[in-house]
Design a protein around this motif. Structure first.
Motif, short mmCIF file in Angstrom:
data_model
loop_
_atom_site.label_atom_id
_atom_site.label_comp_id
_atom_site.label_asym_id
_atom_site.label_seq_id
_atom_site.Cartn_x
_atom_site.Cartn_y
_atom_site.Cartn_z
N PHE A 161 0.76 -1.10 0.10
CA PHE A 161 -0.11 0.03 0.05
C PHE A 161 0.72 1.40 -0.01
O PHE A 161 1.82 1.40 0.86
CB PHE A 161 -0.89 -0.02 1.29
CG PHE A 161 -1.83 1.23 1.39
CD1 PHE A 161 -2.74 1.39 0.31
CD2 PHE A 161 -1.73 2.02 2.44
CE1 PHE A 161 -3.76 2.64 0.68
CE2 PHE A 161 -2.38 3.23 2.52
CZ PHE A 161 -3.40 3.56 1.66
N ASN A 173 -8.76 7.28 -3.97
CA ASN A 173 -8.44 6.82 -5.34
C ASN A 173 -7.07 5.77 -5.24
O ASN A 173 -6.78 5.54 -6.27
CB ASN A 173 -7.87 8.14 -6.00
CG ASN A 173 -9.04 8.99 -6.21
OD1 ASN A 173 -10.31 8.54 -6.25
ND2 ASN A 173 -8.83 10.28 -5.99
N ASP A 174 -6.95 5.20 -3.97
CA ASP A 174 -6.01 4.24 -4.03
C ASP A 174 -6.10 2.86 -3.96
O ASP A 174 -7.45 2.43 -3.69
CB ASP A 174 -4.93 4.65 -2.65
CG ASP A 174 -4.35 5.77 -2.63
OD1 ASP A 174 -3.44 6.07 -3.63
OD2 ASP A 174 -4.50 6.80 -1.85
N LYS A 175 -4.97 1.76 -4.17
CA LYS A 175 -5.69 0.47 -4.12
C LYS A 175 -4.75 -0.22 -3.22
O LYS A 175 -3.52 0.43 -2.97
CB LYS A 175 -5.44 -0.19 -5.84
CG LYS A 175 -6.54 0.34 -6.54
CD LYS A 175 -6.10 -0.44 -8.08
CE LYS A 175 -7.42 -0.09 -8.96
NZ LYS A 175 -7.33 -0.72 -10.22
N HIS A 209 -2.85 -3.95 -2.75
CA HIS A 209 -2.30 -4.90 -3.37
C HIS A 209 -2.20 -5.94 -2.49
O HIS A 209 -1.27 -5.77 -1.60
CB HIS A 209 -1.16 -4.65 -4.48
CG HIS A 209 -0.71 -5.89 -5.10
ND1 HIS A 209 -1.34 -6.32 -6.14
CD2 HIS A 209 0.34 -6.61 -4.98
CE1 HIS A 209 -0.63 -7.24 -6.52
NE2 HIS A 209 0.36 -7.47 -6.05
N ASP A 247 -6.29 -6.83 -6.31
CA ASP A 247 -6.17 -5.24 -6.09
C ASP A 247 -7.56 -4.85 -5.56
O ASP A 247 -8.48 -5.00 -6.23
CB ASP A 247 -5.67 -4.66 -7.50
CG ASP A 247 -4.18 -4.92 -7.81
OD1 ASP A 247 -3.43 -4.81 -6.79
OD2 ASP A 247 -4.06 -5.32 -8.83
N ILE A 248 -7.59 -4.08 -4.59
CA ILE A 248 -8.83 -3.60 -3.88
C ILE A 248 -8.82 -2.21 -3.83
O ILE A 248 -7.93 -1.56 -3.54
CB ILE A 248 -9.10 -4.12 -2.65
CG1 ILE A 248 -8.97 -5.74 -2.43
CG2 ILE A 248 -10.30 -3.59 -1.80
CD1 ILE A 248 -8.91 -6.21 -1.05
N THR A 249 -9.78 -1.50 -4.72
CA THR A 249 -10.14 -0.21 -4.67
C THR A 249 -10.50 0.32 -3.53
O THR A 249 -11.74 -0.34 -2.95
CB THR A 249 -11.04 0.15 -5.71
OG1 THR A 249 -10.54 -0.47 -6.93
CG2 THR A 249 -11.14 1.83 -5.82
N LEU A 250 -10.10 1.33 -2.72
CA LEU A 250 -10.32 1.72 -1.40
C LEU A 250 -11.66 2.74 -1.20
O LEU A 250 -12.08 2.79 -0.12
CB LEU A 250 -9.12 2.14 -0.59
CG LEU A 250 -7.98 1.23 -0.56
CD1 LEU A 250 -6.71 1.80 0.22
CD2 LEU A 250 -8.44 -0.06 0.45
N TYR A 254 -12.74 -12.60 -1.50
CA TYR A 254 -12.10 -11.91 -2.88
C TYR A 254 -11.42 -13.24 -3.61
O TYR A 254 -10.82 -13.86 -3.09
CB TYR A 254 -10.99 -11.00 -3.00
CG TYR A 254 -11.57 -9.51 -2.33
CD1 TYR A 254 -12.27 -8.71 -2.80
CD2 TYR A 254 -11.35 -9.39 -0.86
CE1 TYR A 254 -12.63 -7.44 -2.53
CE2 TYR A 254 -11.84 -8.27 -0.51
CZ TYR A 254 -12.45 -7.52 -1.13
OH TYR A 254 -12.84 -6.16 -0.31
#
Length: 180
Positions: free
Chosen positions: A85, A117-119, A121, A145-148, A161
């Protein structure tokens, strides 16, 4: 819960394994207005607040890696998870010879501002044992990859997931966004 072909539990077609589904169900009864203060005081279902020294407008992102299921390597299956992250990496412990590792490992990341806007991993890897470590030291078992944005708006997410580049692998991750 086991997945079934038909609603009839005695149906022969239901003997074949079709996988499982895991649910988290919460029941919240309607309450009188005077009861609402009491409920938030015990904090049972409320996301905790970030510590007082958290930057204004920022917060803490908590990541809880609960478990993975059906992960398998070609050469070995000693799974651990690695979170990346904003360039920072953190790892769980290795669980030896296990396709369904249970880590229950919690990480926290301090953020100056909401990481909308971060992901995140998350990669599940396998580390070789003492024997065979020279040729096949590490092996990737899958990643996600998870969009926050959702965790920032909802404050908490707890989901399974499907791992990318894995035949059947899944990982259960809980995310919490705590602000002061």
């Amino acid at each position: 819960l086991n997945l079934l072909k038909t609603m009839d539990p005695n149906d022969v077609q239901n003997e074949k394994s079709r996988g499982q589904i895991t649910l988290e169900v919460t029941y919240k009864p309607f309450k009188q207005e005077e009861d609402t203060e009491e409920e938030s005081m015990d904090g049972t279902d409320e996301v905790q607040k970030a510590p007082d020294n958290t930057p204004a407008g920022g917060g803490l992102l908590f990541v809880i890696l609960h478990e993975a299921q059906d992960v398998e390597g070609k050469h070995h299956t000693n799974p651990y998870a690695k979170i990346t992250f904003k360039g920072e990496e953190k790892k769980t412990k290795v669980v030896k010879k296990n396709r369904d590792p249970r880590w229950e490992h919690e990480f926290e990341f301090a953020c100056e501002e909401p990481p909308t806007n971060d992901k995140l991993h998350v990669q599940v890897l396998s580390k070789a044992g003492k024997i065979g470590g020279i040729l096949h030291d590490k092996e990737t078992l899958g990643y996600i990859d998870i969009t926050l944005a959702d965790v920032i708006s909802n404050r908490r997410i707890n989901e399974k997931y499907r791992l990318i580049d894995s035949k059947y692998g899944q990982i259960q991750i809980e995310l919490q966004w705590r602000t002061s």
